[in-house]
Design a protein around this motif. Sequence first.
Motif, PDB file in Angstrom:
ATOM      1  N   SER A 312     -49.140  -9.258 -78.139  1.00 27.79           N
ATOM      2  CA  SER A 312     -50.120  -9.517 -76.952  1.00 27.79           C
ATOM      3  C   SER A 312     -51.672  -8.618 -77.436  1.00 27.79           C
ATOM      4  N   PRO A 313     -52.813  -9.242 -77.283  1.00 27.29           N
ATOM      5  CA  PRO A 313     -53.854  -8.686 -77.944  1.00 27.29           C
ATOM      6  C   PRO A 313     -54.013  -7.493 -77.039  1.00 27.29           C
ATOM      7  N   THR A 314     -54.984  -6.403 -77.763  1.00 29.13           N
ATOM      8  CA  THR A 314     -55.400  -5.515 -77.171  1.00 29.13           C
ATOM      9  C   THR A 314     -56.391  -5.342 -76.196  1.00 29.13           C
ATOM     10  N   SER A 315     -57.036  -6.377 -76.172  1.00 28.69           N
ATOM     11  CA  SER A 315     -58.306  -6.660 -75.383  1.00 28.69           C
ATOM     12  C   SER A 315     -57.765  -7.114 -73.971  1.00 28.69           C
ATOM     13  N   LYS A 316     -58.030  -6.539 -72.706  1.00 25.94           N
ATOM     14  CA  LYS A 316     -57.517  -7.093 -71.382  1.00 25.94           C
ATOM     15  C   LYS A 316     -58.333  -8.154 -71.088  1.00 25.94           C
ATOM     16  N   PRO A 317     -59.563  -8.449 -71.367  1.00 27.50           N
ATOM     17  CA  PRO A 317     -60.532  -9.442 -71.055  1.00 27.50           C
ATOM     18  C   PRO A 317     -60.032 -10.619 -71.654  1.00 27.50           C
ATOM     19  N   LEU A 318     -59.239 -10.583 -73.210  1.00 31.88           N
ATOM     20  CA  LEU A 318     -58.903 -11.700 -73.929  1.00 31.88           C
ATOM     21  C   LEU A 318     -57.444 -11.972 -73.036  1.00 31.88           C
ATOM     22  N   ARG A 319     -56.718 -11.244 -72.948  1.00 31.15           N
ATOM     23  CA  ARG A 319     -55.692 -11.348 -72.319  1.00 31.15           C
ATOM     24  C   ARG A 319     -55.464 -12.121 -70.923  1.00 31.15           C
ATOM     25  N   HIS A 320     -56.583 -11.776 -70.017  1.00 32.07           N
ATOM     26  CA  HIS A 320     -56.865 -12.494 -68.934  1.00 32.07           C
ATOM     27  C   HIS A 320     -57.469 -13.958 -69.146  1.00 32.07           C
ATOM     28  N   PHE A 321     -58.200 -13.913 -70.213  1.00 31.69           N
ATOM     29  CA  PHE A 321     -58.823 -15.347 -70.537  1.00 31.69           C
ATOM     30  C   PHE A 321     -57.666 -16.274 -70.880  1.00 31.69           C
ATOM     31  N   LEU A 322     -56.814 -15.850 -71.591  1.00 29.91           N
ATOM     32  CA  LEU A 322     -55.517 -16.575 -71.942  1.00 29.91           C
ATOM     33  C   LEU A 322     -54.706 -16.723 -70.821  1.00 29.91           C
ATOM     34  N   ARG A 323     -54.629 -15.878 -70.014  1.00 33.29           N
ATOM     35  CA  ARG A 323     -53.658 -16.169 -68.720  1.00 33.29           C
ATOM     36  C   ARG A 323     -54.324 -17.144 -67.841  1.00 33.29           C
ATOM     37  N   ASP A 324     -55.628 -17.419 -67.745  1.00 37.13           N
ATOM     38  CA  ASP A 324     -56.273 -18.219 -67.010  1.00 37.13           C
ATOM     39  C   ASP A 324     -56.498 -19.598 -67.699  1.00 37.13           C
ATOM     40  N   ALA A 325     -56.147 -19.747 -68.722  1.00 36.79           N
ATOM     41  CA  ALA A 325     -56.366 -20.924 -69.660  1.00 36.79           C
ATOM     42  C   ALA A 325     -54.962 -22.041 -69.350  1.00 36.79           C
ATOM     43  N   ASP A 326     -55.075 -22.930 -68.493  1.00 31.17           N
ATOM     44  CA  ASP A 326     -53.948 -23.748 -68.140  1.00 31.17           C
ATOM     45  C   ASP A 326     -53.857 -24.789 -69.421  1.00 31.17           C
ATOM     46  N   CYS A 327     -53.247 -24.445 -70.251  1.00 27.25           N
ATOM     47  CA  CYS A 327     -53.014 -25.326 -71.366  1.00 27.25           C
ATOM     48  C   CYS A 327     -51.783 -24.994 -72.134  1.00 27.25           C
ATOM     49  N   ARG A 328     -51.433 -25.871 -73.070  1.00 30.71           N
ATOM     50  CA  ARG A 328     -50.316 -25.621 -73.990  1.00 30.71           C
ATOM     51  C   ARG A 328     -50.766 -24.198 -74.932  1.00 30.71           C
ATOM     52  N   GLN A 329     -49.745 -23.362 -74.828  1.00 31.84           N
ATOM     53  CA  GLN A 329     -50.005 -22.166 -75.537  1.00 31.84           C
ATOM     54  C   GLN A 329     -48.714 -21.891 -76.614  1.00 31.84           C
ATOM     55  N   PHE A 330     -49.089 -21.902 -77.793  1.00 34.69           N
ATOM     56  CA  PHE A 330     -47.887 -21.937 -78.726  1.00 34.69           C
ATOM     57  C   PHE A 330     -48.032 -20.204 -79.239  1.00 34.69           C
ATOM     58  N   VAL A 331     -46.766 -19.517 -79.392  1.00 35.87           N
ATOM     59  CA  VAL A 331     -46.641 -18.456 -79.564  1.00 35.87           C
ATOM     60  C   VAL A 331     -45.948 -18.248 -81.106  1.00 35.87           C
ATOM     61  N   VAL A 332     -46.443 -17.810 -82.138  1.00 31.03           N
ATOM     62  CA  VAL A 332     -45.748 -17.872 -83.379  1.00 31.03           C
ATOM     63  C   VAL A 332     -45.144 -16.700 -83.560  1.00 31.03           C
ATOM     64  N   ALA A 333     -43.768 -16.299 -83.497  1.00 32.06           N
ATOM     65  CA  ALA A 333     -43.110 -14.892 -83.518  1.00 32.06           C
ATOM     66  C   ALA A 333     -41.961 -15.032 -84.359  1.00 32.06           C
ATOM     67  N   PRO A 334     -41.828 -14.575 -85.736  1.00 32.06           N
ATOM     68  CA  PRO A 334     -40.816 -14.735 -86.384  1.00 32.06           C
ATOM     69  C   PRO A 334     -39.487 -13.940 -86.286  1.00 32.06           C
TER      70      PRO A 334
END
Length: 587
Positions: A312-334
Amino acid sequence: MSHPNVNTLWAETLVEELVAGGVEAVCVSPGSRSTPLTVACAEHPDLRVFSHLDERSSAFFALGRAKRTGEPTPLVCTSGTAAANFHPAVIEAAQTGVPLLVLTADRPPELIDSGANQTIDQEKLYGDAVRWYRDMPEPEAEPRKVRMLRTTVARALSNSTGTDPGPVHLNCRFRKPLEPTPVPADHPQGVPDDWADGDRLAAEGRDGPFVSIGQGSGVLPDAELSAVVSAVDAADRGLIVAGPDDGGLGGAALESLASATGFPVLADPLSDLRFGPHVETMPVVGGYDAYLGTEAVADWPEPDVVLRFGASPTSKPLRHFLRDADCRQFVVAPSGRWTEATFTASDLLVADPDRTADAVAARVSDACDPQWTERFERAEGTHWETVQTGLTGRYWEGGVLADVTRLAPDPATVFVSNSMPVRDLDRFGRPRAGDLTVCGNRGASGIDGITSTALGAGSATDDPLVLVTGDLAYYHDMNGLLALGRCGVDATIVLIDNDGGGIFHMLPIEDHDTFEEQFKTPHGLDFEPTGELYDLTFERVPDRAAFADAFEASVGSDGTQVLAVTFDAETSHDRRERLQRRVVDAI
Ligand SMILES: Cc1ncc(C[n+]2csc(CCOP(=O)(O)OP(=O)(O)O)c2C)c(N)n1
Ligand SMILES: [Mg+2]
């Protein structure tokens, strides 16, 4: 080969397998119960031993080396609270997926809960924080048991470095004599010359590790890859977000993904992608922390697909921006670990980041709307221009991080403490093509082992090492400074001294009576005597020009220099806010 006693046989075999498994160094702390392990480590010709007096610092040092190398530096300590002092670093390693191999010495089982000295319950001491735990049986000169020991070492290394890397704990029990004292072959602790009775595998092991453990790195099945490609092709406004500890996404794979999709790349300072040669040829967005979530972007459309790598990004504004983005979000985590605490991600791809990025890039046919990318490029241009002007005048905390990023040599390893340093780096650390490896302890975000972790990282590289730390974090791990001399590490330590936890000014508690004494905790400590105590140069730096001079001189010289810059935390907050206001207005 004859062995004076069974503990010697056991510990030498264990250390032999560590070295066969690729281990080059260990961190050892003094104590009696761990004597067999300590002696075996110290006497192995191919092993470097970092001797640490304080187990807490030792474990953070090992953590730092592992962060920098991706390989574990095993830890050895005696029984009792010594083992408990490893716990903070074990937790940090667990949360960020960093290999750590903990070898705690313990008493024989009958002494547990008996009142015996320095005896605690070390069984599963670190709970769920370790990926694997074994309570080792008592040493014995018995072929099958010794083959088990060799196999266990191989498994421990593999379990700490595999697809879900992290800490592993082996609790190693020893009965006296602990020293390499000869005992007769017929003594219970003795080793008869013919103990292996022709069992060459037990006695000598193999050429190389006893067991080679192969672990595949995830490749997405075709159907899943197609789903990603379709979502990307259908998108007009995609984003690539590189979070901290990205799990191995490299600059080259990022470049192919970004160029095939046309998506802007938002790179966290701890992702290893904010800085690096790829920045020369592709735009990397780094100023988002100042303008996302503000009225500057209020009329921007939402993204319609997000590809996320790492934590999860360090930036709270970025985390909230992603939280509010109602779209498909892929997380790549090996590792398959969940790293997205707003719970808006729609797809977890347990797969290798480089291979996934390359595979998607190779199949994408429709790049995104260029206007979307231009929005970010324009905002970035404005942000960095405004920041530039905001750094003039009286020096302040944000300026230090901007300057460290700008002035750090290429290559350099830069370690940033929690609290404001990492946040200021996020906002004011401008992407550059220099090969900066930036690390932090953001798994559990403790301020307890910062210096030791940084020095551990520095011990694993020839890069100049820069540590940027707050005063409370510096205080917390002063013991760690001993490693400078004992472990032969040089550093430039930038000490941002605002007399307490400046971060708490950002919280509503600032307006309450308890704020100063219980939260900000001004201590009035003068850290200059740490110079004499730890044989380092302690230099007070009065202003920006002096900082640039002192910094450049320090990174170009031997030894360790602490560059202490004094600030008023409230003034720094005021500058952050005013600068953000100007960025937002300008955008
Ligand atoms: C081990 C530990 N104890 C307490 C905290 C809570 N905490 C977070 S930031 C902070 C203050 C840090 O002060 P300093 O290092 O001077 O940085 P500044 O806030 O001034 O930037 C504290 C106490 C923590 N993160 N870790
Ligand atoms: Mg402080």
